[in-house]
Each structure stands twice: as C-alpha cells, then as structure tokens.
Design an enzyme around this catalytic site. Sequence first.
Site, short mmCIF file in Angstrom:
data_model
loop_
_atom_site.label_atom_id
_atom_site.label_comp_id
_atom_site.label_asym_id
_atom_site.label_seq_id
_atom_site.Cartn_x
_atom_site.Cartn_y
_atom_site.Cartn_z
N LYS A 126 44.71 37.18 41.05
CA LYS A 126 44.37 35.99 41.84
C LYS A 126 44.87 36.18 43.26
CE LYS A 126 44.59 32.90 37.83
NZ LYS A 126 45.28 31.74 37.22
N THR A 127 44.35 37.21 43.90
CA THR A 127 44.79 37.57 45.24
C THR A 127 43.77 37.12 46.28
OG1 THR A 127 43.82 39.73 44.76
CG2 THR A 127 46.21 39.54 44.56
#
Length: 297
Positions: free
Chosen positions: A142-143
């Site tokens: 979840k970057t």
Amino acid sequence: MGAPSEHYEYLLPPSWKGQVMAWLQEDTPSFDYGGFVVGEALREAFLLGKGRQTAILAGKPFFTEVFTQLGCEVEWHMEEGETFEPIKHVATVRGKARHILLGERVALNMLARCSGIATKSRRILDLARANGYKGIIAGTRKTTPGFRLVEKYGMLVGGIDAHRHDLSSMIMLKDNHIWSSGSITNAIKQARKVGGFSLLLDVEVQSEVEADEAIDAGADIIMLDNIEGDQLKDVAARLKEKWTGKRKFLFESSGNITETNLHERAINEIDILSTSVVHQSVQHIDFSLKIQKPKDL
C-alpha cells in the site's frame, strides 16, 4: 546512535536515477524564476535535521543524486540508518546558488518521508522485540504510486522486511482472486502453473477451514485475515501441530496493527506481521536546507 545500515543503495535498479530526473522535471516544468534572482554564485548550504523527535536518517542516495544531477556536491556528516537528535547538522551541499535551490524542495520532501518511514519502522520493530516477538515485521504494497522505491528503501533502513514490491515479485491470492476462480484450491493450482517453483505463494484465508485447504493445496504462506486475539493464537497453534512434518508453510497476520495493539498481535505462533502503519500516514521528519551567508557580505 543506531548502528549504520548496510549499503542498501547497491540494491537500487538502473532506473532509479531516471526517477530522480522525473522529480526535478515535475518541480520545474518551465521557467525557474527564483533561480534567476539568486544566479550562479557558489554557495554552501547546511542540511539540518529538525522537528521534536529522535529520528533515523534514510534516503541518502536519493538526496545525493538530486544534487549530483544539478552539478552540486554533498558531504554527509552521518551514516544511513543512524539515529539523531534535533537539531543536527546532517550534511553540507555545495554548488551554484540556483542549483541548490532547484533541488532543495525535491530532496527535502523525499528525505522527510523516507526518514519518517525508517523511524516508524524501527519503532514498530523495537516494540515487537520488547514484547518477545521473534518473527518478521514487514511493510505492505500500500505504497504511493511512483514513490514505492523510496518507501520500500525506508523500511529496509528501519530494519524491517519490505514484503513484496509489486505484483510480479510474489504471488498473493486474496479474497477477490479466490472468489473469481471458484475456490482456494483452484486459485492455487492456476497460480502455481504459471508462477512455477521460483515464486512464493501467499494466500489469504478467512477461517481455520480455509487455512487447511490452502495448506493442503500447497500455499507457502497463509495469511490469517480477520482473526485476532486469542483466536489467532489458537488457530495458528492447532494448524502448526496438525501439519508438522507434512507441509512447510509460514503464517502471516496483517491489517489493523498499531503501536497500541501490537502486543496482542506479536505472538510467536505467527511468523510474519505485515502492516501499513510503517508507511501510510506516517509522520515525516522535519529537515531544512539553509544557504550560509558568505563572510564577505
């Protein structure tokens, strides 16, 4: 002072310097009006670590490359991964005034976030170890699009596992994959057919029954989703006892992990704790770059 990190810049792909160029192009797409004002007099600027908290320095190669592309030199006074107390003279940048200012905000924004991720990662790891947890602390995918390399780099400097970098680096089958393919077993068979022996297979399950199916079908990692507290410990213990000597696998727990509840999740029946708390909504570290006034002015 924390132990200096290894040379993680050696991990960076050939494309990374192009990303730095893209950052500079985004920040100055046309005229540099401020640069016109200051001109090309040679100047020296101090990079200062500020804020109110003890922090970890992370992102040195990216910071240096910003100024290298602008014809400046950077002299570091700290090692990557070292801890510092504000206010700290972290580095000195030397070059033409307008070039220093061209790179200032790009370099500071990157360093602030990368160091924030490293600092948070180290704090979570230290808390887990203080609670007796011996397993792996990992980030997630979840970057931020376009900034993943820096964020994963910060996790490594902070001492945790960066987890998978992209859809190609490990096979992860979640609820949508399973529902779309009909069953856990079908999904695993299809994934293994194309992924071969070289990729680990991580499968998300919602219950002990689903975990049994995934283990039996050959999953390498079982992600126990929506199972917490005593139930998490009990389920993991039962499954490990049941499959000992029959299958090799690791248990992963993810989601809703915070500094407050970490002690409840950091149980040694779970091999991997993956969390986005180390990189999403993380507090940035405050840095500033101050051009020094020449003595003759």
